[in-house]
Design a protein around this motif. Structure first.
Motif, short mmCIF file in Angstrom:
data_model
loop_
_atom_site.label_atom_id
_atom_site.label_comp_id
_atom_site.label_asym_id
_atom_site.label_seq_id
_atom_site.Cartn_x
_atom_site.Cartn_y
_atom_site.Cartn_z
N ARG A 102 1.46 9.55 -1.95
CA ARG A 102 0.75 10.68 -2.55
C ARG A 102 -0.15 11.36 -1.53
NH1 ARG A 102 -2.74 9.57 -6.93
NH2 ARG A 102 -2.94 11.78 -7.32
N LYS A 103 -0.87 10.57 -0.73
CA LYS A 103 -1.81 11.20 0.20
C LYS A 103 -1.11 11.85 1.40
CE LYS A 103 -6.03 10.54 2.91
NZ LYS A 103 -7.10 9.67 3.40
N PHE A 104 0.03 11.31 1.80
CA PHE A 104 0.66 11.74 3.05
C PHE A 104 2.12 12.12 2.83
CE2 PHE A 104 -2.30 8.25 3.87
CZ PHE A 104 -3.23 8.87 4.67
N TRP A 135 0.83 -1.20 0.00
CA TRP A 135 0.00 0.00 0.00
C TRP A 135 0.86 1.25 0.00
CZ3 TRP A 135 -2.22 -4.26 2.06
CH2 TRP A 135 -3.54 -4.50 1.68
N PRO A 136 1.29 1.69 -1.17
CA PRO A 136 2.05 2.94 -1.20
C PRO A 136 1.19 4.07 -0.64
CG PRO A 136 2.05 1.82 -3.35
CD PRO A 136 1.01 1.16 -2.50
N LEU A 137 1.78 4.91 0.17
CA LEU A 137 1.01 5.95 0.85
C LEU A 137 1.41 7.35 0.40
CD1 LEU A 137 1.72 4.64 4.44
CD2 LEU A 137 -0.44 4.35 3.25
#
Lengths: 376, 376
Positions: free
Chosen positions: A146-148, A142-144
């Motif tokens: 972009r959002k964080f 789960w690459p994160l």
């Protein structure tokens, strides 16, 4: 987690679907991480599984807690966890939640953009700030990023801005993405974060003391995973190499999945098998809206069918119990050729991010949670 | 549903996020469908929005109910809805739910495969059976056909098998997919279903009397939609053309979305705006796990930002409040260039399939529901 005789008995006794968990495994996971990174302050990410029994066990072990909302904070307070054991790590907090957390006594917040810092300065003046940077996520499920998280240049600006807002910049956090398979993700991140430490000391006179390595430690499913000892070793080496001169450095970790994932099994039951065109479909009483939300992103659990472990397998479309086309678990689950009505299907190592996403959709309640400690 | 002054006042008064609904619009939707297809028996699909107030209003109007689980059945019973006003339309029912429904007095079940018929014969002997066929779904936003419904040839086999199992085959149902934009989807389906009616009469002596046209009537969002009158007209013409000689034919409909979708607005608030690389991000206190689950399949709502309706728009990434990368609403929401903290964002016509998917993920409660009827 093993399918023990106690689990098999529970599957025969309790109404399905349910999650069965072993608190001793949670404790083992906590101790293993503590041993792998001595002196590390562990903040359990409550969102992974917020069951009171799990929080209590971790509280008793001395764990700290990574909280995402005022709801989680209040739940912990009721369990006697003091606010100095919490980090409000959600980078997008409601203002009133910040104010309420501050009123309660929480003083440690994460931010990754100017507006969030302003919200914290306004509602929690003088608090400690950890700035979250985005790092390489490519080895995670789960690459994160972009959002964080922010970039390194903005990170130093934010640390400076925090100081200007009379907040206390104390550290930097990163997350290598949930379920990360490569220990080098942590050492690469630490190498970059170290540059931030030295840059802000040199240029702003800010002495950071917290290196927050986030979560991302993987749980065993179908792919091979590194051990927590290997990841700990890599982290310690990177800290020695890239941050040798930092006074009073404390390593924070925010594990969620790796504390509870392999401490649970989701137990479900076949409610229908049928042929649809050229496909064989199996429908379970658990589904995307009832414990298996992560499968919509094709998260792969090991599946075991009770009493049919040795049978020849073939591909099935596996779906949940609701009148919703999104409620499809897998397009190609390998299951025993003779799977049929009432067979028990175990989803192995499903202790994290399962019941937390539970809904009451279609009037079907979210799976209950049981503990092997309560079985006789 | 219009953003009335009452809605704007509620947005300023109540804690966001929340869903605000107008029961009078629900009633209008019910009456419109009743008028568009005179004599049609309407079974409201409870799963679209199971709020007690909505069920009560529809109960008072004489509506029947499409139920997906024993949970929905019991909720209706408590509201005084008798089991003869229910169809157990979920094609994958738990055996114990079938048995319980039968015990309560429910006698009308949907099936689309042999095993489901066997389960019903065993647990609800002698009950009425509607067989569900899969039909063309290409004009809908949510094609359903792979998970549900059988082909025409299997359908006649199932109707015969039901008879053999001493069940009462009474009709055929189809679903054109949720949010279907083309009335011809219904007439094409009816043309095919009519062939099943005549085939089983000729070959098995089975006289079917129920044509169940399912749901799929669209709600206005960004694309133009046909009116319910146009769809009704098309259905009636098709029935006259393809099923002219059926004695005592009753048309059933199972609308969910079209009864409640345009009777609600989801009211949310901006909790953060920030730049991430080249992207501008806006974070709301509602999200995928808090009312906006359907957006993960890119379901497009009309968005209105309070007080900024006339401002120039630009693209934003729009995300929810949880620490979860899946909690991203749209990659390219067109919003006012000057949108900022605390702005109110309305999701128009969000009365269906929003709070029903609500979770407590991240310790953040599901949006509350209010009714304009209660505002002063």
């Amino acid at each position: 987690m093993e399918i023990t005789d106690a689990v098999r008995k529970a599957a025969k006794t309790f109404e399905t679907p349910f999650l069965i968990m072993d608190l001793d495994i949670v404790e083992q996971n906590y101790r293993k991480l503590q041993n792998a990174i001595p002196g590390c302050k562990i903040f359990y990410a409550v969102k992974a599984n917020s069951h009171v029994r799990i929080l209590e066990r971790l509280r008793n072990l001395g764990s700290n807690f990574d909280v995402a909302s005022i709801g989680e904070i209040k739940k912990l307070l009721e369990l006697g966890v003091t606010p100095d054991r919490m980090i409000f790590a959600n980078p997008m907090k409601r203002e009133k939640d910040i104010a309420e957390a501050y009123r309660i006594g929480l003083r440690l917040f994460v931010a990754d953009c100017p507006m969030e810092l302003e919200k914290i300065a306004e509602n929690a003046p003088g608090s400690q700030i950890v700035v979250r940077v985005a790092v390489e996520n490519k080895h995670s499920d789960w690459p994160l990023s972009r959002k964080f998280g922010t970039d390194m240049l903005t990170a130093v600006d934010l640390l400076g801005y925090a100081q200007k807002l009379r907040l206390k910049p104390v550290g930097v956090s990163f997350h290598v993405g949930s379920q990360n398979y490569n220990p080098k993700s942590w050492s690469n991140a630490i190498e970059n974060v170290a540059k931030i430490f030295y840059w802000v000391e040199r240029n702003f006179g800010i002495e950071l003391s917290i290196l927050d390595i986030g979560g991302g430690i993987p749980v065993k499913h179908l792919k091979p995973i590194p051990t927590v000892e290997e990841i700990g070793q890599t982290v310690l080496q990177a800290v020695n190499e890239y941050l040798p001169n930092v006074r009073n450095l404390t390593i924070f970790a925010e594990p969620g999945r790796s504390m509870v994932g392999d401490a649970g099994i989701l137990v479900s039951r076949v409610i229908l098998r049928c042929q649809r065109g050229s496909e064989e479909w199996v429908y379970l009483d658990a589904g995307v809206f009832h414990g298996l939300m992560e499968t919509i992103e094709n998260f792969r659990y090991e599946l075991v069918v009770e009493g049919k472990e040795e049978e020849k397998k073939m591909p099935f479309v596996l779906a949940g119990p609701t009148c919703d086309s999104v409620d499809k678990i897998y397009d190609d689950a390998m299951l025993p050729y003779n799977i049929t009505l009432d067979d028990i299907v175990y989803f192995i190592n499903a202790g994290a991010y399962t019941v937390e996403y539970g809904t009451n959709f279609n009037g079907i309640p979210s799976p209950k949670v049981y503990f092997v400690q309560d079985l006789t």
